[in-house]
Design an enzyme around this catalytic site. Structure first.
Site, PDB file in Angstrom:
ATOM      1  N   SER A 295       0.846  -1.193   0.000  1.00 36.75           N
ATOM      2  CA  SER A 295       0.000   0.000   0.000  1.00 36.75           C
ATOM      3  C   SER A 295       0.875   1.234   0.000  1.00 36.75           C
ATOM      4  O   SER A 295       1.993   1.231   0.525  1.00 36.75           O
ATOM      5  CB  SER A 295      -0.917   0.014   1.222  1.00 36.75           C
ATOM      6  OG  SER A 295      -0.240   0.515   2.362  1.00 36.75           O
ATOM      7  N   ASP A 296       0.381   2.310  -0.615  1.00 33.48           N
ATOM      8  CA  ASP A 296       1.023   3.588  -0.377  1.00 33.48           C
ATOM      9  C   ASP A 296       0.706   3.985   1.061  1.00 33.48           C
ATOM     10  O   ASP A 296      -0.233   3.477   1.683  1.00 33.48           O
ATOM     11  CB  ASP A 296       0.546   4.644  -1.376  1.00 33.48           C
ATOM     12  CG  ASP A 296       1.608   5.710  -1.629  1.00 33.48           C
ATOM     13  OD1 ASP A 296       2.494   5.889  -0.776  1.00 33.48           O
ATOM     14  OD2 ASP A 296       1.556   6.362  -2.686  1.00 33.48           O
ATOM     15  N   TYR A 297       1.513   4.898   1.584  1.00 31.26           N
ATOM     16  CA  TYR A 297       1.401   5.225   3.003  1.00 31.26           C
ATOM     17  C   TYR A 297       0.001   5.730   3.358  1.00 31.26           C
ATOM     18  O   TYR A 297      -0.480   6.717   2.790  1.00 31.26           O
ATOM     19  CB  TYR A 297       2.444   6.272   3.372  1.00 31.26           C
ATOM     20  CG  TYR A 297       3.842   5.736   3.607  1.00 31.26           C
ATOM     21  CD1 TYR A 297       4.267   4.527   3.058  1.00 31.26           C
ATOM     22  CD2 TYR A 297       4.758   6.439   4.386  1.00 31.26           C
ATOM     23  CE1 TYR A 297       5.537   4.042   3.278  1.00 31.26           C
ATOM     24  CE2 TYR A 297       6.047   5.959   4.617  1.00 31.26           C
ATOM     25  CZ  TYR A 297       6.426   4.761   4.059  1.00 31.26           C
ATOM     26  OH  TYR A 297       7.698   4.282   4.288  1.00 31.26           O
TER      27      TYR A 297
END
Length: 768
Positions: A295-297
């Site tokens: 996941s992106d942050y």
């Protein structure tokens, strides 16, 4: 680790990885599986580290003493202001040792870090930003840069790089343009494949100098609505496939990329982190991707709601957000435990099947086996101290910076400078004597400013003077959330000082553009970087006007992360060079170019428009897209692929091995390029193709090949471009990737306006 596990199959390095994964999964509890899907980043300060920034066994035991382990630790070297390479390596060793010795099954942790243009760490080698590296049009250089980045990262204990960015940048208002390889899908794909091979080799991540790379951001992040970071992307499936998915597909199929980061944005109303079509159907089923999706942050939380930012509201709570991401195929949540803290509960409640969790966790474990972490979990701090930022790597940083610099204007041959005639040089501008690295940068051992570089290069031959001229913003640092405009009164005082300095000089070197605040990732409402115009910020144009009034020749250098509409600067400068961000050797590289020690050969990887009103400005538009404007030009200020040299080049006649081929067949286009000038130099020969009649509209031309050629004066070289089916195919009316019979125009030249052409006829396949 209990003695009973010593002979466990998953610890037998002679067994196939698939067998080891199955054995280990079979031994794991549901909670242990969920722990592998978790990461800590900022939270490591309280959960893993002590007040001195070193590892704290007591804090680790307090938060991870249950023995279930942990999947990843994010950006270990950033704690407490940044550790030295040796301290960095010792820290990763200490954390690793704790989890190996204190988790029930002895599963190692994986460390990830940012590696956009070098490892983001203290003393690490800092290369040019990707938008700059793209200007070299040199895949081999890109491969070498990321090979070094991988070596320095692995020496410190990092196993996974959150890079390269293979987004195609289609809107220069977007603050993340600097992170990309530009506007063209073919160029981005070629350099993306090279970057992957630099990081991973041939998926040789078990070696001591390779890391897993992570392709960012999947997908279409580079054309956000209104240029706002993370905004929806409104494109058709055909447009998505031919422009934005193309570099990812090639980086996976050809480069073997082992990880992908899903993007923040939504496509057709579906956020990427919840898109089964994108992450399952396309990525895993169509492309046979067998790696991990990270996941992106905080992006899984955004499927629900992220306070003080926004939420997609396709989930009503943390549980629903986690379930959506799991079903889409997101293997691990970065950067902190949040939504995936409910994974075990989701399985127990029947909302998610344990088999789905096994599938996701199995791929995470496979990476740890591929990295060799069960057998070789530690690194040598002394080696890290020796290799990180070493002289060998610094030499590559300098060479890459030289290749980036792009000459856009050189009236009267003012460059290269004649050191016999120039006795006093005034180096002026807000970027003339400050560190300018751009975003996601570490702290290199040294940074050479333009002023320092020119002063060292001229030595006793000329007096080199300096004036700031004006400021862009106050401070200007990437991490400074608030952007404070410069003070008008102070700027005008600085401009007056610069004018007086210019009067004493034979020549002005003006260093302007942007800074790390005026073009950057907008990650929060109080940390913005997208813009509504492309003019230079502040009173930089006032400085240009004032210096032009002095009457001395002006050589202007642009340092910036996005294309800027510099009409006034271009008009009033005798010479203009685009530098982007050149990395740690910026000033030395600039001096080498200005004094003629290196002949500039950079080309624009993205169009420079005349104004924000000219957007979109990318060159590969549809035939109806650039009809004209009332009271203005429709052409760009400088086109894609453009860049001048201190020497001249000519192309010979184009020849096709076959002027007619059948669908599915290939041929080759040949052309000879000659250096007709008096200096050695580099030229990028570029191939563009246009399908003249097609079932759906096609771009007026598309880059389909390029080759950077280094030639001595009067030297010639034949360049051969393969014309293969993949260079002629497109997504047709039925969304099938095919070559349609008909005529194609093949253009060859030194920028996207190439006029020398040859026609190729493609006949129906004989089998049809």
């Amino acid at each position: 680790m209990p003695v009973a596990l010593a002979k466990a199959a998953y610890l037998d390095a002679t067994l196939p990885i698939a067998d080891r994964v199955v054995d280990l999964l079979g031994r794991m509890t549901l909670e242990e599986k969920a722990a592998q899907m978790a990461c800590v980043w900022n939270e490591k300060v309280d959960k893993l580290l002590g007040p001195d920034g070193g590892f704290s066994p007591e804090r680790a035991a307090e938060h991870f003493g249950h023995g279930e382990g942990l999947g990843q630790v994010g950006r270990p070297g950033d704690a407490h202001g940044g550790a030295s390479p040796a301290e960095f390596a010792k820290l990763t060793n200490d954390i690793q040792r704790y989890f190996l010795e204190n988790s029930r099954l002895g599963i190692p942790v994986l460390f990830h870090d940012e590696c956009l243009h070098g490892l983001v760490a203290r003393d690490a080698t800092s290369f040019a930003q990707p938008i700059g590296l793209a200007a070299a049009f040199n895949p081999e250089l890109v491969r070498r840069v990321y090979e070094i980045t991988a070596r320095e990262s692995r020496a410190c204990g990092v196993h996974q790089a959150l890079a390269p960015v293979v987004d195609v940048a289609r809107d220069p208002r977007w603050g993340r343009v600097e992170e990309t390889f530009g506007e063209d899908p073919h160029l981005v794909a070629e350099l993306g494949v090279a970057a992957v091979r630099g990081f991973q080799g041939d998926r040789e991540v078990g070696a001591a100098d390779r890391v897993i790379c992570t392709l960012k951001h999947f997908a279409a992040h580079g054309q956000p609505e209104s240029g706002n970071n993370c905004a929806p992307v409104s494109v058709s499936e055909r447009h998505l496939r031919e422009t934005f998915l193309h570099p990812f597909e090639r980086a996976i199929r050809e480069g073997g990329a082992m990880s992908v980061m899903a993007s923040y944005n939504e496509i057709d109303g579906v956020p990427s982190h919840a898109s089964r079509w994108l992450l399952q159907t396309v990525l895993r089923e169509e492309w046979d991707f067998d790696g991990t999706v990270v996941s992106d942050y905080y992006a899984i939380r955004e499927l629900w709601d992220r306070p003080d930012l926004y939420g997609h509201h396709v989930a009503a709570n943390r549980e629903e957000a986690a379930a959506l991401a799991i079903r889409a195929g997101v293997n691990i949540e970065l950067p902190e435990p949040d939504c995936y803290t409910v994974v075990a509960d989701l399985v127990r409640d029947g909302a998610v099947a344990e088999a789905e969790i096994d599938e996701l966790v199995g791929k995470l474990l496979a990476h740890k086996f591929q990295l060799g972490l069960f057998e070789n979990p530690y690194v040598e701090p002394e080696h890290a101290k020796t290799v990180v930022g070493c002289e060998e790597h610094a030499a590559v940083a300098l060479e890459s910076a030289r290749q980036v610099i792009t000459l856009l204007k050189n009236d009267g041959g003012v460059l290269p400078l004649d050191t016999g005639k120039v006795r006093t040089v005034a180096v002026i501008g807000p970027n003339a004597h400050r560190t300018v690295l751009g975003g996601y940068s570490g702290v290199p051992k040294e940074f050479v400013t333009v002023f320092d570089g020119l002063r060292a290069a001229f030595g006793a031959e000329a007096e080199v003077l300096y004036a700031e001229g004006c400021q862009i913003t106050i401070g200007g640092g990437w991490f400074e959330d608030e952007v404070v405009p410069s003070n008008a009164e102070e700027d005008r005082r600085l401009i007056a000082e610069a004018v007086e300095l210019a009067k004493r000089a034979d020549l002005v070197v003006l260093v302007v553009g942007g800074n790390e605040q005026t073009s950057r990732e907008a990650w929060m409402a109080n940390h913005l970087g997208d813009r509504t115009d492309l003019d230079m910020v502040g009173r930089q144009d006032e400085l240009v006007d004032a210096l032009h009034g002095v009457g001395k020749p002006i050589v202007s250098l642009l340092f910036n992360g996005r294309p800027l509409a510099v009409n006034n600067l271009a008009e009033k400068s005798a010479a203009l060079l685009e530098c982007w961000y050149l990395g740690q050797a910026a000033g030395t590289a600039v001096a080498d170019v200005l004094l003629g020690r290196h002949n500039p050969g950079g080309k624009l990887p993205i169009t420079i428009p005349r104004s924000v009103g000219h957007l979109p400005a990318y060159y590969n538009h549809r035939p109806s897209a650039r009809r004209g404007y009332l009271f203005d030009e429709v052409t760009p200020l400088y086109p894609f692929g453009y860049g001048l040299s201190y020497t001249t080049f000519e192309l010979g006649a184009l020849t096709l091995d076959d002027e007619s081929i059948a669908v599915g067949e290939s041929t080759q286009l040949r052309v000879t390029v000659t250096n007709t000038g008096q200096r050695a130099g580099a030229q990028v020969v570029q191939l563009y193709i246009r399908d003249l009649v097609s079932s759906v509209t096609r771009p007026v031309r598309e880059l389909k090949g390029f080759q950077r050629v280094e030639l001595e004066p009067n030297q010639s070289q034949e360049v051969v471009f393969p014309i293969t089916a993949d260079r002629l195919a497109f997504w047709n009316l039925d969304k099938q990737f095919v070559v349609e019979p008909g005529d194609f125009e093949l253009f060859v030249g030194f920028d996207c306006g190439a006029s020398q052409s040859q026609r190729l006829s493609v006949l129906p396949s004989l089998s049809n």
